[in-house]
Design a protein around this motif. Structure first.
Motif, short mmCIF file in Angstrom:
data_model
loop_
_atom_site.label_atom_id
_atom_site.label_comp_id
_atom_site.label_asym_id
_atom_site.label_seq_id
_atom_site.Cartn_x
_atom_site.Cartn_y
_atom_site.Cartn_z
N THR A 207 -9.78 8.82 6.42
CA THR A 207 -9.12 8.17 5.29
C THR A 207 -8.10 9.10 4.65
OG1 THR A 207 -10.84 8.90 3.75
CG2 THR A 207 -11.14 6.73 4.77
N ASN A 208 -7.28 8.54 3.80
CA ASN A 208 -6.28 9.30 3.04
C ASN A 208 -6.58 9.06 1.56
OD1 ASN A 208 -4.01 10.09 1.58
ND2 ASN A 208 -2.60 9.57 3.22
N ILE B 88 0.84 -1.19 0.00
CA ILE B 88 0.00 0.00 0.00
C ILE B 88 0.88 1.24 0.00
CG2 ILE B 88 -1.79 1.26 1.28
CD1 ILE B 88 -2.47 -1.54 2.54
N SER B 89 0.48 2.24 -0.77
CA SER B 89 1.25 3.48 -0.85
C SER B 89 0.30 4.66 -0.69
CB SER B 89 1.95 3.57 -2.21
OG SER B 89 2.57 4.81 -2.37
N GLY B 90 0.85 5.75 -0.16
CA GLY B 90 0.09 6.98 -0.04
C GLY B 90 0.99 8.11 0.41
N THR C 149 -5.03 9.62 -1.05
CA THR C 149 -3.91 9.22 -1.91
C THR C 149 -3.52 7.76 -1.71
OG1 THR C 149 -2.18 9.85 -0.33
CG2 THR C 149 -2.98 11.56 -1.83
N THR C 150 -4.10 7.09 -0.72
CA THR C 150 -3.74 5.70 -0.44
C THR C 150 -4.29 4.76 -1.50
OG1 THR C 150 -3.73 6.17 1.92
CG2 THR C 150 -3.89 3.87 1.29
N LYS C 151 -3.45 3.82 -1.93
CA LYS C 151 -3.89 2.84 -2.93
C LYS C 151 -3.06 1.57 -2.79
CE LYS C 151 -0.73 4.71 -6.29
NZ LYS C 151 -0.55 5.93 -6.98
#
Length: 90
Positions: A47-48, A28-30, A50-52
């Motif tokens: 939540t964020n 997971i990145s953000g 940009t997280t994916k």
């Protein structure tokens, strides 16, 4: 300053006999932009955006060493901001 984080989420299955097996691992990145101040919309956001999930790994993707540890290798594209990487062991 912004930073990018990478984290691992490990999904496991437990059989009827109680055996635990890793089903898949999500990378997971953000972006992390800093501490949100109380009373601001960012502070109350759970939540964020940009997280994916960058990549999902299954048993086809990892190699098991002689001690039984699974290893996954994944190359990320070069980026121009700070990054934090998380490693996990089960």
């Amino acid at each position: 300053m912004s930073a990018v984080f990478f984290a691992c989420t490990i999904w496991t299955l437990i059989s009827a006999s109680g055996t635990v097996k890793v089903d898949h691992v999500d990378l997971i990145s953000g972006e992390v932009t800093g501490k949100a101040e109380p009373g601001t919309p960012a502070y109350n956001k759970a939540t964020n955006d940009t997280t994916k999930v960058v990549k999902r790994f299954t048993s086809k993707d990892w190699k098991t060493d002689r001690d039984g540890f699974h290893a996954i290798t994944y190359k990320v594209k070069p980026i121009r901001i700070n990054i934090t990487v998380c490693a996990a062991r089960i």
